[in-house]
Design an enzyme around this catalytic site. Structure first.
Site, PDB file in Angstrom:
ATOM      1  CG  HIS A   1       6.775  -0.914   4.806  1.00 42.35           C
ATOM      2  ND1 HIS A   1       6.826  -2.281   4.887  1.00 42.35           N
ATOM      3  CD2 HIS A   1       6.944  -0.473   6.074  1.00 42.35           C
ATOM      4  CE1 HIS A   1       7.016  -2.654   6.141  1.00 42.35           C
ATOM      5  NE2 HIS A   1       7.095  -1.572   6.880  1.00 42.35           N
TER       6      HIS A   1
ATOM      7  CD  GLU B   1      -5.925   9.980   7.880  1.00 39.84           C
ATOM      8  OE1 GLU B   1      -4.766   9.873   7.504  1.00 39.84           O
ATOM      9  OE2 GLU B   1      -6.402   9.358   8.856  1.00 39.84           O
TER      10      GLU B   1
ATOM     11  CD  GLU C   1      -5.052   7.659   4.056  1.00 42.13           C
ATOM     12  OE1 GLU C   1      -4.598   7.211   5.111  1.00 42.13           O
ATOM     13  OE2 GLU C   1      -4.386   7.720   2.983  1.00 42.13           O
TER      14      GLU C   1
ATOM     15  NE  ARG D   1      -3.053  10.762   4.041  1.00 34.31           N
ATOM     16  CZ  ARG D   1      -1.866  10.204   4.319  1.00 34.31           C
ATOM     17  NH1 ARG D   1      -1.176  10.609   5.368  1.00 34.31           N
ATOM     18  NH2 ARG D   1      -1.383   9.264   3.565  1.00 34.31           N
TER      19      ARG D   1
HETATM   20  C1  FAD Z   1       1.282   1.401   6.700  1.00 30.42           C
HETATM   21  C2  FAD Z   1       1.831   2.346   5.670  1.00 30.42           C
HETATM   22  C3  FAD Z   1       1.499   3.692   5.719  1.00 30.42           C
HETATM   23  C4  FAD Z   1       2.009   4.578   4.770  1.00 30.42           C
HETATM   24  N1  FAD Z   1       1.660   5.906   4.848  1.00 30.42           N
HETATM   25  C5  FAD Z   1       2.135   6.773   3.928  1.00 30.42           C
HETATM   26  C6  FAD Z   1       1.798   8.153   3.975  1.00 30.42           C
HETATM   27  O1  FAD Z   1       1.081   8.600   4.862  1.00 30.42           O
HETATM   28  N2  FAD Z   1       2.306   8.976   3.025  1.00 30.42           N
HETATM   29  C7  FAD Z   1       3.140   8.519   2.039  1.00 30.42           C
HETATM   30  O2  FAD Z   1       3.586   9.305   1.209  1.00 30.42           O
HETATM   31  N3  FAD Z   1       3.469   7.224   1.973  1.00 30.42           N
HETATM   32  C8  FAD Z   1       2.982   6.341   2.880  1.00 30.42           C
HETATM   33  N4  FAD Z   1       3.310   5.021   2.794  1.00 30.42           N
HETATM   34  C9  FAD Z   1       4.153   4.589   1.673  1.00 30.42           C
HETATM   35  C10 FAD Z   1       5.629   4.667   2.027  1.00 30.42           C
HETATM   36  O3  FAD Z   1       5.974   5.963   2.486  1.00 30.42           O
HETATM   37  C11 FAD Z   1       6.466   4.400   0.769  1.00 30.42           C
HETATM   38  O4  FAD Z   1       6.053   3.222   0.176  1.00 30.42           O
HETATM   39  C12 FAD Z   1       7.959   4.349   1.046  1.00 30.42           C
HETATM   40  O5  FAD Z   1       8.626   4.294  -0.195  1.00 30.42           O
HETATM   41  C13 FAD Z   1       8.322   3.110   1.850  1.00 30.42           C
HETATM   42  O6  FAD Z   1       9.667   3.181   2.284  1.00 30.42           O
HETATM   43  P1  FAD Z   1      10.528   1.866   2.382  1.00 30.42           P
HETATM   44  O7  FAD Z   1      11.676   2.125   3.274  1.00 30.42           O
HETATM   45  O8  FAD Z   1       9.687   0.708   2.714  1.00 30.42           O
HETATM   46  O9  FAD Z   1      11.043   1.769   0.869  1.00 30.42           O
HETATM   47  P2  FAD Z   1      11.059   0.527  -0.134  1.00 30.42           P
HETATM   48  O10 FAD Z   1       9.652   0.060  -0.348  1.00 30.42           O
HETATM   49  O11 FAD Z   1      12.050  -0.474   0.273  1.00 30.42           O
HETATM   50  O12 FAD Z   1      11.560   1.259  -1.459  1.00 30.42           O
HETATM   51  C14 FAD Z   1      10.719   2.163  -2.117  1.00 30.42           C
HETATM   52  C15 FAD Z   1      11.477   2.840  -3.249  1.00 30.42           C
HETATM   53  O13 FAD Z   1      12.503   3.632  -2.688  1.00 30.42           O
HETATM   54  C16 FAD Z   1      13.721   3.337  -3.332  1.00 30.42           C
HETATM   55  N5  FAD Z   1      14.812   3.635  -2.431  1.00 30.42           N
HETATM   56  C17 FAD Z   1      15.044   3.143  -1.191  1.00 30.42           C
HETATM   57  N6  FAD Z   1      16.223   3.621  -0.729  1.00 30.42           N
HETATM   58  C18 FAD Z   1      16.730   4.434  -1.688  1.00 30.42           C
HETATM   59  C19 FAD Z   1      17.918   5.178  -1.823  1.00 30.42           C
HETATM   60  N7  FAD Z   1      18.863   5.151  -0.885  1.00 30.42           N
HETATM   61  N8  FAD Z   1      18.112   5.888  -2.949  1.00 30.42           N
HETATM   62  C20 FAD Z   1      17.181   5.906  -3.922  1.00 30.42           C
HETATM   63  N9  FAD Z   1      16.052   5.160  -3.874  1.00 30.42           N
HETATM   64  C21 FAD Z   1      15.826   4.458  -2.765  1.00 30.42           C
HETATM   65  C22 FAD Z   1      13.592   1.866  -3.685  1.00 30.42           C
HETATM   66  O14 FAD Z   1      14.521   1.482  -4.682  1.00 30.42           O
HETATM   67  C23 FAD Z   1      12.165   1.851  -4.182  1.00 30.42           C
HETATM   68  O15 FAD Z   1      12.110   2.346  -5.490  1.00 30.42           O
HETATM   69  C24 FAD Z   1       2.850   4.112   3.741  1.00 30.42           C
HETATM   70  C25 FAD Z   1       3.187   2.750   3.680  1.00 30.42           C
HETATM   71  C26 FAD Z   1       2.674   1.872   4.632  1.00 30.42           C
HETATM   72  C27 FAD Z   1       3.015   0.424   4.538  1.00 30.42           C
END
Ligand code: FAD
Length: 564
Positions: A77, A269, A419, A421
Site C-alpha cells: 500500500h 485533520e 489533507e 494533520r
Molecule cells: C488508504 C491508505 C491510508 C494510509 N494512511 C496512512 C496514515 O494515516 N499514516 C501513515 O503513516 N501512513 C498511511 N498510509 C501509508 C501506509 O501506512 C504505508 O505505506 C505502509 O508502509 C503500508 O504498509 P504495507 O503493509 O502495505 O507495506 P508495503 O507497502 O508492502 O511495504 C512498505 C515498506 O515496508 C517494508 N517492509 C514490510 N515488511 C517489512 C519487514 N518485515 N521488515 C522491514 N521492512 C518491511 C517493505 O519492504 C517496504 O519498504 C496509508 C496508505 C493507504 C493506502
C-alpha cells in the site's frame, strides 16, 4: 509464537526462470507487484511466504549464496518505490519478495504494557489485541489494512499532539509507531560466523536506532511495542468554517483556526477538496464517557459512503474527471457534497456521523484502502508549536495560488485535494527504555540542533494518477515549500511512504532533493559528531553488507552525505 494459517494465497507455480531451490522446503510462486495507486506496476516477481524467523534467516543465507535479492512485502500500500520500482528491468531478474502476511502474523502480550508482534500482522489486528487488554495508541495510520512491518519501515503516523493541559499517560507517545518499539529482532549479517543470523536489539542498543524506521532496507522478524491505557475518543466533524478562516495566519486565537482546534483537543485533520471553500475538519478528543448527542460506534470505518468505492468505479471516475480538465472544480464540489451526505447519514437508514464516540481504535481507523485510488505527494514540517498556524497558512497560500495559476492556464493537475494533520516528535522517553535513542531517519526524529521544534505538520496532496501535469504542479509546490521551510523558522522533510523529489516529470528523481535536502534534513549531532543520516547508512550497510535487502532505489538513496 502461534502461526496464523487463515489467509489464502495463490497456488504455487513452477515456471521457467524460477529461483534455485529454496531452503527448508519453501516453495516460490509468481505474482504481479502493484502498489495501491497502481502507479508502481512493473510486472511479475517471484514470491515466497516465510513461515517463521528461521525461514527468513535461511532465505537470507540462500540469497547471499546465490546472489539474489530479498524484499519484505506487506499489503503493497506504499506509494514510494521502497519495495520495487516502476522499471521491472532495473530490478533485475534475481529478486524474491517475502510476503509477511501469510504466516508472520502472531501477536501476544510481552509484559503489562508491551506486545510482541510479527511484522505481517495488520495494524487493525494490533489495535484489536490492544483493546482487549485495555491498551491503545494515541494515534496511528488511518487505515488498519497495512502491516506492522510496513508501517514501521516508513515511520507511520497519525494526528495527535498534547491538547492544552494534557499530559501523556505512561506508554503513550505523540510520534511515530517506530518510536513505540522497545526491542526488535532482525535478520542481520554476523561477521564472526560469516552468515546472516537473527539478532535482537533493545532500544538501548545504539544500532537499534537505525532499524526502527528502516525503509525496508533490513528485514524485521519481530518487534516489541509499548502502548498506553485505552482512552475512548470522541470524533466531531464540521464543514462550516471556510478555508480562509481555518488556515489563516491572522485569525490565530479566534477559536476557529486549525491551531485553535489543535490546542483544544490535540487531534485534528482537515481534508480540503480541490476548488472548494469549506474543508472537512475532524477533531478527536479524549472522552471517557459517551457525550450527549454523540453516536456510539461499535466498529472502525464509520464513514462508509466515502471509503467503499469499487476499484473499477474509482478508475472510471478518474478517467471521466481527467478526460475533461475543467470537470475538476465540479468534482471537488461533488466530493464535498458526497462526504457531507455521508456525515448527514445517507442513505437515510444510518445515523448521522457528525459526532461519534467509542473505543479509540474504532475512531483511529477511519479510512479503508477501498477509498479512491489516488496518488499523493507528502511532506512534514518540523517547527515550534507556536508556529503551527503560520506553517499551515504558508502551505495553504502556496497551494491555492499554484492551483489558481494552473487553472488560469486551463490546467487542472490536482483533482482530489489536500489533507493536513499534526503530530509530536519521536522523543525516546516514550518507550521507557533507559539509553533509548530516537529513530535515526524517522520523519519525526527530533532535531538536536533545534530543541524548541516539538511539533510536526503533515500535508499530503492527492490527485488521480492520470491527472495531466500533476508532476509539474508537485515540483512547483515542492520548490516553494523548500524555499519557505528552509531550516530557519521550520524545516521540511519528506513522508517516506508518499511521492517527493519531483523533477517535473516523475517523483523520486530530483537529484538535489535526493542527495542534499533529504540527508541534510537529519543534521550533524553534536554528541556523536556524525549526522543521524550517515549513521543510519553506516549501520544498515554493516548489518547487511551484501545488500541482500537492498534495491536499486534504496541503494541510490541511502548513501552517506559529505557534510556529515
Ligand atoms: C488508504 C491508505 C491510508 C494510509 N494512511 C496512512 C496514515 O494515516 N499514516 C501513515 O503513516 N501512513 C498511511 N498510509 C501509508 C501506509 O501506512 C504505508 O505505506 C505502509 O508502509 C503500508 O504498509 P504495507 O503493509 O502495505 O507495506 P508495503 O507497502 O508492502 O511495504 C512498505 C515498506 O515496508 C517494508 N517492509 C514490510 N515488511 C517489512 C519487514 N518485515 N521488515 C522491514 N521492512 C518491511 C517493505 O519492504 C517496504 O519498504 C496509508 C496508505 C493507504 C493506502
Amino acid at each position: 509464537m502461534r502461526l496464523n494459517q487463515k489467509k489464502k494465497y495463490p497456488a504455487m507455480a513452477a515456471e521457467a526462470g524460477q529461483p534455485p531451490e529454496l531452503p527448508r522446503g519453501l516453495r516460490p510462486y509468481r505474482r504481479a507487484y502493484r502498489n495501491w495507486s497502481g502507479v508502481i506496476n512493473p510486472g511479475e516477481f517471484w514470491y515466497c511466504a516465510p513461515r517463521d524467523a528461521e525461514d527468513v534467516i535461511a532465505l537470507a543465507n540462500w540469497a547471499h549464496r546465490h546472489s539474489w535479492g530479498l524484499r519484505a512485502s506487506g499489503y503493497q500500500h506504499t506509494w514510494a518505490p521502497l519495495t520495487v520500482g516502476c522499471d521491472r528491468g532495473a530490478e533485475g531478474p534475481r529478486v524474491l519478495l517475502l510476503d509477511t502476511r501469510r504466516h508472520l502474523t502472531a501477536i501476544e502480550p510481552a509484559g503489562p504494557d508491551t506486545t510482541r508482534v510479527q511484522p505481517g500482522a495488520t495494524m487493525g489486528e494490533l489495535l484489536g489485541h490492544l483493546q482487549q487488554r485495555g491498551l491503545g495508541l494515541i494515534s496511528c495510520p488511518s487505515t488498519g489494512q497495512v502491516t506492522v512491518g510496513g508501517v514501521l519501515a516508513i515511520g507511520g503516523h497519525g494526528s495527535a499532539v498534547p491538547a492544552h493541559g494534557e499530559t501523556a499517560l505512561p506508554g503513550h507517545g505523540y510520534g511515530s509507531l517506530s518510536n513505540q518499539v522497545t526491542a526488535l529482532t532482525a535478520a542481520v549479517w554476523d561477521e564472526d560466523s560469516g552468515c546472516y543470523m537473527l539478532r535482537t536489539f533493545t532500544r538501548s542498543d545504539p544500532d537499534c536506532a537505525a532499524l526502527l524506521t528502516n525503509l525496508g532496507r533490513i528485514f524485521l522478524v519481530e518487534v516489541v511495542l509499548r502502548a498506553g491505557p485505552e482512552q475512548p475518543l470522541r470524533c466531531v466533524s464540521r464543514m462550516d468554517i471556510t478555508a480562509d478562516e481555518l488556515f489563516s495566519a491572522s485569525n490565530a486565537g479566534s477559536g476557529r483556526t486549525f491551531a485553535d482546534f489543535v490546542e483544544l483537543t490535540g487531534r485534528a485533520e482537515a481534508i480540503w477538496f480541490a476548488f472548494t471553500k469549506h474543508p472537512w475538519l475532524k477533531t478527536w478528543s479524549i472522552s471517557p464517557h459517551q457525550p450527549t448527542g454523540a453516536w456510539k460506534v461499535s466498529n472502525p470505518y464509520n464513514y462508509p459512503l466515502s471509503d467503499r468505492l469499487p476499484e473499477p468505479l474509482a478508475r472510471l471516475i478518474a478517467r471521466i474527471v481527467v478526460s475533461r480538465g475543467r470537470f475538476a472544480p465540479w468534482w471537488g464540489r461533488f466530493q464535498l457534497m458526497f462526504h457531507w451526505a455521508g456525515l448527514q447519514g445517507f442513505p437515510p437508514v444510518v445515523p448521522s456521523r457528525w459526532d461519534l464516540w467509542g473505543p479509540s481504535r474504532h475512531l483511529l481507523h477511519y479510512l479503508r484502502p477501498t477509498t479512491l485510488r489516488v496518488t499523493t505527494a507528502g511532506y512534514v514540517v518540523l517547527m515550534e508549536r507556536a508556529d503551527l498556524q503560520w506553517a499551515i497558512s504558508r502551505f495553504a497560500a502556496h497551494y491555492r495560488s499554484l492551483l489558481d495559476a494552473y487553472r488560469r492556464r486551463g490546467a487542472y493537475p490536482v483533482t482530489c485535494g489536500v489533507e493536513l494533520r499534526v503530530s509530536g516528535l519521536d522523543g525516546p522517553d516514550t518507550c521507557a527504555v533507559p539509553g533509548a535513542r530516537p529513530p535515526l531517519i524517522s520523519p519525526l526524529s527530533p532535531r538536536p540542533d533545534r530543541p524548541e521544534w516539538d511539533t510536526a505538520l503533515w500535508f499530503a496532496i492527492f490527485t488521480f494518477p492520470e491527472s495531466s501535469g500533476h508532476q509539474g504542479f508537485f515540483r512547483d509546490l515542492e520548490q516553494r515549500l523548500l524555499a519557505t521551510f528552509d531550516d530557519t523558522r521550520a524545516a521540511l522533510r519528506v513522508e517516506w511512504a508518499k511521492a517527493w523529489a519531483f523533477n517535473g516529470e516523475a517523483p523520486w528523481t530530483d537529484p538535489h532533493v535526493l542527495e542534499h535536502t533529504i540527508p541534510t534534513g537529519f543534521p550533524i549531532n553534536a554528541e556523536s559528531r556524525q549526522s543521524p543520516w550517515n549513521e543510519a547508512v553506516d549501520i544498515l550497510d554493516r548489518l547487511d553488507p551484501h545488500r541482500v535487502f537492498g534495491n536499486p532505489f534504496l541503494n541510490k538513496l541511502l548513501i552517506a552525505h559529505a557534510s556529515g
